[in-house]
Design an enzyme around this catalytic site. Structure first.
Site, short mmCIF file in Angstrom:
data_model
loop_
_atom_site.label_atom_id
_atom_site.label_comp_id
_atom_site.label_asym_id
_atom_site.label_seq_id
_atom_site.Cartn_x
_atom_site.Cartn_y
_atom_site.Cartn_z
CG HIS A 239 -4.67 -4.68 -1.67
ND1 HIS A 239 -4.62 -4.59 -2.93
CD2 HIS A 239 -5.98 -5.32 -1.58
CE1 HIS A 239 -5.76 -4.80 -3.64
NE2 HIS A 239 -6.49 -5.52 -2.78
O1 RIB Z 1 -7.80 -1.38 -0.96
C1 RIB Z 1 -7.26 -2.21 -0.19
C2 RIB Z 1 -6.98 -1.57 1.14
O2 RIB Z 1 -8.25 -1.48 1.79
C3 RIB Z 1 -6.27 -2.76 1.95
O3 RIB Z 1 -5.45 -2.03 2.97
C4 RIB Z 1 -7.37 -3.55 2.57
O4 RIB Z 1 -6.93 -3.83 4.05
C5 RIB Z 1 -8.29 -2.56 2.79
O5 RIB Z 1 -8.07 -1.77 4.19
#
Ligand code: RIB
Ligand code: CA
Length: 309
Positions: A239
């Site tokens: 992500h």
């Molecule tokens: O949904 C994914 C996000 O939530 C990413 O930033 C992960 O590190 C969590 O913080």
């Protein structure tokens, strides 16, 4: 090549760790500081993880500790995904790196006040620090080049049926950022779920054999174990690194300008991001929403970058 001045606001975090390594490896990014948020784990852990990552891999960068809870809600963390420490079972060597005396909001203000050019702010966790900064120093908004944010989703949530974690933890803060008028590039689950690393690609990273590759492997492998157990997947979405990858090479992404807002009052939809791809609401298109990626190019960028550290 002209350097890109950036500040990274993050909650390390397994995928935040990879985003930071990607940023450390590419000197085109002039990292003016890292501000730490509470999210994946408690602010003490996200700050210590950041301190050790910077101390071991990019020791000149300043670090400022941020808000320990959302604007109005109690904190929601995700140790089931990132482990109690925040980076799975990774043990980062001790370092003498010290945290700034200024807190995140004051560090943002000082850095932007003194900046001779606009600064891009990358956000890979809940947006509490940035929202407090925007409310406290509205006059400094003009010193922000743009926000590049990991958060939101139009394909369903990962915390509730509709809400993605970074938004869900502090939807009011996200609302302030989305309404700020600053240019926004958003990396929602729409694109980050396509930015996955497969088992064999992960083993190739491990084979590099450096401390950075060991840390990267440990962080990614821990997240992979969560995705295997929870979703039966043999690959793990990256992500947060999508934000840095966009700055390094926007051409590996596709996106669309759209109106984006955050639901604050829904009994079941609190933290949902409304991404109006088809302009149904006829509202100002305030965000460039990334929704596709050249995955192979992304993975190659990650591998090449980790190898450089
Ligand atoms: O949904 C994914 C996000 O939530 C990413 O930033 C992960 O590190 C969590 O913080
Ligand atoms: Ca994060």
């Amino acid at each position: 090549m002209k350097k890109i001045p950036v500040i990274i606001d993050c909650d390390p975090g397994c995928d935040d760790t990879i985003a930071l390594l990607l940023a450390f490896a590419n000197k085109v990014l002039d990292i003016k500081g890292i501000t730490v948020s509470a999210g994946n784990v408690h602010i003490n852990n996200t700050t210590e993880n950041t301190r050790r990552l910077v101390g071991n891999f990019s020791s000149e960068i300043n670090i400022a500790r941020g808000c320990e809870k959302p604007l109005f809600k109690t904190i929601v963390t995700a140790p089931e995904v990132h482990g109690e420490s925040g980076i799975g079972n990774v043990t980062l060597p001790e370092t003498k790196k010290e945290i700034e005396k200024l807190n995140a909001v004051e560090y943002l203000a000082k850095t932007l006040k003194e900046a001779t050019e606009k600064i891009t702010i990358v956000i890979t966790g809940p947006m509490t620090n940035i929202a407090v900064f925007l409310m406290t120093y509205p006059e400094l908004k003009e010193k922000i080049e743009k926000f590049v944010i990991m958060g939101g989703s139009s394909i369903g949530g990962n915390v509730t049926p509709t809400a993605e974690f970074n938004i869900y933890v502090d939807a009011e803060a996200a609302d302030i950022v989305f309404k700020s008028g600053v240019e926004i590039i958003l990396c929602p689950l729409d694109v980050t779920m396509k930015a996955f690393i497969k088992d064999d690609e992960l083993l190739k990273i491990k084979s590099i054999g450096s401390l950075a590759s060991e840390v990267a492997f440990g962080a990614i492998d821990h997240a992979l174990s969560f995705y295997k157990q929870t979703y039966g997947r043999d690959s793990v979405p990256m992500h947060d690194p999508c934000t840095i990858a966009y700055l390094l090479n926007p051409n590996i992404f596709e996106g669309k300008k759209a109106f984006v807002a955050t639901e604050l009052r829904g009994e079941f939809t609190y933290g949902e991001t409304i991404i109006d791809y088809n302009d149904k609401l006829k509202r100002t298109k305030n965000v460039l929403v990334l929704n596709n990626i050249n995955r192979e190019a992304f993975v190659e960028m990650l591998y090449d970058s980790i190898k450089k550290i």
